[in-house]
Design an enzyme around this catalytic site. Structure first.
Site, PDB file in Angstrom:
ATOM      1  N   HIS A  62      -3.007   7.244   2.586  1.00  0.00           N
ATOM      2  CA  HIS A  62      -3.495   5.972   2.040  1.00  0.00           C
ATOM      3  C   HIS A  62      -4.875   5.698   2.630  1.00  0.00           C
ATOM      4  O   HIS A  62      -5.086   5.801   3.846  1.00  0.00           O
ATOM      5  CB  HIS A  62      -2.511   4.854   2.392  1.00  0.00           C
ATOM      6  CG  HIS A  62      -3.067   3.486   2.172  1.00  0.00           C
ATOM      7  ND1 HIS A  62      -3.703   3.130   1.004  1.00  0.00           N
ATOM      8  CD2 HIS A  62      -3.111   2.381   2.979  1.00  0.00           C
ATOM      9  CE1 HIS A  62      -4.100   1.867   1.092  1.00  0.00           C
ATOM     10  NE2 HIS A  62      -3.762   1.403   2.281  1.00  0.00           N
ATOM     11  N   ASN A  67     -10.187  -0.247   0.348  1.00  0.00           N
ATOM     12  CA  ASN A  67      -8.729  -0.086   0.346  1.00  0.00           C
ATOM     13  C   ASN A  67      -8.198  -0.593  -0.997  1.00  0.00           C
ATOM     14  O   ASN A  67      -8.210  -1.794  -1.254  1.00  0.00           O
ATOM     15  CB  ASN A  67      -8.155  -0.889   1.518  1.00  0.00           C
ATOM     16  CG  ASN A  67      -6.641  -0.845   1.577  1.00  0.00           C
ATOM     17  OD1 ASN A  67      -5.981  -0.380   0.653  1.00  0.00           O
ATOM     18  ND2 ASN A  67      -6.081  -1.348   2.663  1.00  0.00           N
ATOM     19  N   CYS A 123       0.813  -1.224   0.000  1.00  0.00           N
ATOM     20  CA  CYS A 123       0.000   0.000   0.000  1.00  0.00           C
ATOM     21  C   CYS A 123       0.845   1.271   0.000  1.00  0.00           C
ATOM     22  O   CYS A 123       0.325   2.360  -0.246  1.00  0.00           O
ATOM     23  CB  CYS A 123      -0.954  -0.003   1.187  1.00  0.00           C
ATOM     24  SG  CYS A 123      -2.058  -1.418   1.184  1.00  0.00           S
TER      25      CYS A 123
HETATM   26  C1  LIG Z   1      -9.961  -5.083  10.252  1.00  0.00           C
HETATM   27  C2  LIG Z   1     -10.596  -4.227  11.317  1.00  0.00           C
HETATM   28  C3  LIG Z   1     -11.679  -3.359  10.723  1.00  0.00           C
HETATM   29  C4  LIG Z   1     -11.256  -5.187  12.322  1.00  0.00           C
HETATM   30  O1  LIG Z   1     -11.850  -4.431  13.354  1.00  0.00           O
HETATM   31  P1  LIG Z   1     -11.653  -4.881  14.875  1.00  0.00           P
HETATM   32  O2  LIG Z   1     -12.481  -3.985  15.700  1.00  0.00           O
HETATM   33  O3  LIG Z   1     -10.169  -4.924  15.125  1.00  0.00           O
HETATM   34  O4  LIG Z   1     -12.293  -6.296  14.853  1.00  0.00           O
HETATM   35  P2  LIG Z   1     -11.688  -7.686  15.342  1.00  0.00           P
HETATM   36  O5  LIG Z   1     -10.707  -8.205  14.350  1.00  0.00           O
HETATM   37  O6  LIG Z   1     -11.237  -7.540  16.767  1.00  0.00           O
HETATM   38  O7  LIG Z   1     -12.970  -8.576  15.295  1.00  0.00           O
HETATM   39  C5  LIG Z   1     -14.061  -8.291  16.163  1.00  0.00           C
HETATM   40  C6  LIG Z   1     -15.160  -9.285  15.872  1.00  0.00           C
HETATM   41  O8  LIG Z   1     -15.738  -8.966  14.596  1.00  0.00           O
HETATM   42  C7  LIG Z   1     -15.753 -10.136  13.782  1.00  0.00           C
HETATM   43  N1  LIG Z   1     -15.617  -9.737  12.392  1.00  0.00           N
HETATM   44  C8  LIG Z   1     -14.495  -9.648  11.638  1.00  0.00           C
HETATM   45  N2  LIG Z   1     -14.824  -9.247  10.401  1.00  0.00           N
HETATM   46  C9  LIG Z   1     -16.149  -9.082  10.363  1.00  0.00           C
HETATM   47  C10 LIG Z   1     -17.051  -8.680   9.382  1.00  0.00           C
HETATM   48  N3  LIG Z   1     -16.657  -8.347   8.137  1.00  0.00           N
HETATM   49  N4  LIG Z   1     -18.365  -8.599   9.696  1.00  0.00           N
HETATM   50  C11 LIG Z   1     -18.798  -8.905  10.916  1.00  0.00           C
HETATM   51  N5  LIG Z   1     -17.988  -9.320  11.902  1.00  0.00           N
HETATM   52  C12 LIG Z   1     -16.682  -9.390  11.629  1.00  0.00           C
HETATM   53  C13 LIG Z   1     -14.601 -10.960  14.276  1.00  0.00           C
HETATM   54  O9  LIG Z   1     -14.782 -12.325  13.941  1.00  0.00           O
HETATM   55  C14 LIG Z   1     -14.691 -10.727  15.757  1.00  0.00           C
HETATM   56  O10 LIG Z   1     -15.684 -11.538  16.280  1.00  0.00           O
HETATM   57  P3  LIG Z   1     -15.529 -12.218  17.733  1.00  0.00           P
HETATM   58  O11 LIG Z   1     -15.395 -11.078  18.688  1.00  0.00           O
HETATM   59  O12 LIG Z   1     -16.778 -13.005  17.877  1.00  0.00           O
HETATM   60  O13 LIG Z   1     -14.267 -13.035  17.634  1.00  0.00           O
HETATM   61  C15 LIG Z   1      -9.546  -3.361  12.048  1.00  0.00           C
HETATM   62  O14 LIG Z   1      -8.683  -4.169  12.819  1.00  0.00           O
HETATM   63  C16 LIG Z   1      -8.735  -2.556  11.104  1.00  0.00           C
HETATM   64  O15 LIG Z   1      -9.238  -1.662  10.477  1.00  0.00           O
HETATM   65  N6  LIG Z   1      -7.419  -2.844  10.980  1.00  0.00           N
HETATM   66  C17 LIG Z   1      -6.568  -2.196  10.014  1.00  0.00           C
HETATM   67  C18 LIG Z   1      -6.737  -2.915   8.704  1.00  0.00           C
HETATM   68  C19 LIG Z   1      -6.119  -2.187   7.541  1.00  0.00           C
HETATM   69  O16 LIG Z   1      -6.352  -1.031   7.368  1.00  0.00           O
HETATM   70  N7  LIG Z   1      -5.344  -2.938   6.764  1.00  0.00           N
HETATM   71  C20 LIG Z   1      -4.723  -2.465   5.593  1.00  0.00           C
HETATM   72  C21 LIG Z   1      -3.558  -1.598   5.904  1.00  0.00           C
HETATM   73  S1  LIG Z   1      -2.709  -1.176   4.488  1.00  0.00           S
END
Ligand SMILES: CC(C)(COP(=O)(O)OP(=O)(O)OC[C@H]1O[C@@H](n2cnc3c(N)ncnc32)[C@H](O)[C@@H]1OP(=O)(O)O)[C@@H](O)C(=O)NCCC(=O)NCCS
Length: 320
Positions: A247, A277, A112
């Site tokens: 980004h 993204n 990215c």
């Molecule tokens: C990916 C992201 C949105 C996840 O959000 P989060 O609050 O950290 O969520 P978690 O991974 O802790 O998951 C929380 C719960 O939601 C669930 N979950 C994950 N994806 C889901 C979706 N698409 N829909 C519904 N539930 C979802 C998980 O299974 C988890 O369930 P559980 O509590 O029963 O285990 C967040 O971590 C994020 O934005 N990270 C940066 C990612 C990014 O920008 N990457 C690219 C960089 S270049």
């Protein structure tokens, strides 16, 4: 002598997939996706809309927008981490599609951060006096390597391409900082076909793996740090910067960066609602939107900042 962006362009696949559409294929909801990421829909490519095709469309528009003749371009530098082919590289494919046989074409992969690192590379070539005019493109078709059964990643990404023409001029790119941390590479990976993980039968590719929280923490710490680093070494007050073009991974990351820098969110334009993204394409897609909407003015100081797998991150300061 420095190098200035003199034209921008972008290209998006025709098909749009909304969060509600995704809720039909994985256990998710519009509420979950939009509240955690700000994303509402994304463009997804079909078989014909390859990373090279999107790159060529965006590149063509950038050349038109710059007002130069394509013969003036000496190099095509393409940032990508999701090309359909290991080789030939996309720079060469774009060269062929646009009939620019006198150029040299190559790719750069910094995930990215790829567009930012490519822009910096183009700037360095120009500053060294090697080339005068370079077409820089960020293009991705991550939908072709994403695991469509993994709700934690498939909802995040979209396809598209953005491009700019950068040319030797008296003002333009003023400075850049770039960083990498290979020891944290494991938090965001997409393995090429290997014995380590099973190849997905549908696509022939391995799924993307992401430790979302680790990536989130990395981004909200390192992006403000590198922006402060570039401001400091250029003796520039953050208020003098008109616009911070980050980004477009996640709206909450962008809001958190604005908060940490104690700046108004208004200085951080966002277009990820409709794109998701798009990795290396996100910064040039946003740049092109802002340029065509007339929101960038001559003399404006801009900071571009990218972050992503590698890990890689950096910032570029430029005068529009
Ligand atoms: C990916 C992201 C949105 C996840 O959000 P989060 O609050 O950290 O969520 P978690 O991974 O802790 O998951 C929380 C719960 O939601 C669930 N979950 C994950 N994806 C889901 C979706 N698409 N829909 C519904 N539930 C979802 C998980 O299974 C988890 O369930 P559980 O509590 O029963 O285990 C967040 O971590 C994020 O934005 N990270 C940066 C990612 C990014 O920008 N990457 C690219 C960089 S270049």
């Amino acid at each position: 002598m420095t190098a200035r962006i003199i034209g921008t362009g972008s290209a998006l696949p025709n098909r749009v997939i909304t969060n509600d559409d995704l809720a039909k294929i994985v256990d998710t909801s519009d509420e979950w996706i939009s509240s955690r990421t700000g994303i509402r829909s994304r463009h997804i490519s079909d078989a014909e809309e390859t990373a090279a095709v999107l790159a060529a469309r965006a590149g063509q528009k950038a050349i038109e927008n710059s007002g130069i003749q394509k013969d003036e371009v000496e190099m095509i530098l393409v940032a990508t981490c999701s090309a359909e082919d290991y080789f030939p590289n996309l720079g060469c494919q774009v060269q062929n599609m646009l009939g620019m046989e006198h150029t040299v074409g190559m790719d750069l992969n910094a995930a990215c951060s790829g567009f930012l690192f490519s822009l910096n590379t183009a700037f360095a070539y120009i500053k060294a006096g090697i080339y005068k005019t370079i077409l820089v493109i960020g293009t991705e078709t991550l939908s072709k390597i994403v695991n469509w059964k993994d709700r934690s990643t498939c909802v995040l990404f979209g396809d598209g391409a953005g491009a700019c023409v950068i040319r030797a001029e008296e003002t333009g790119v003023l400075d850049f900082v770039q960083h990498s941390d290979g020891s944290m590479g494991h938090v965001l990976t997409a393995k090429a076909s290997s014995t380590e993980t099973p190849v997905q039968p549908e696509t022939g590719a391995d799924p993307i793996y992401m430790d979302g929280q680790a990536v989130f923490k990395f981004a909200v710490k390192k992006v403000p740090e590198c922006i402060e680093e570039i401001l400091e070494r250029n003796h520039l007050d953050k208020e003098e910067v008109s616009c911070f073009i980050l980004h477009q991974a996640n709206k909450r990351i962008i809001q958190s960066v604005a908060k940490r820098l104690k700046l108004s969110e208004e200085k951080f334009p966002v277009n990820l609602e409709g794109h998701g993204n798009t990795s290396a394409a996100s910064i040039p897609l946003l740049l092109d939107d802002l340029n065509r909407e007339g929101r960038l003015h001559k003399g404006d100081k801009l900071i571009l900042s990218g972050f992503g797998a590698g890990l890689t991150w950096g910032a570029t300061l430029l005068e529009w």
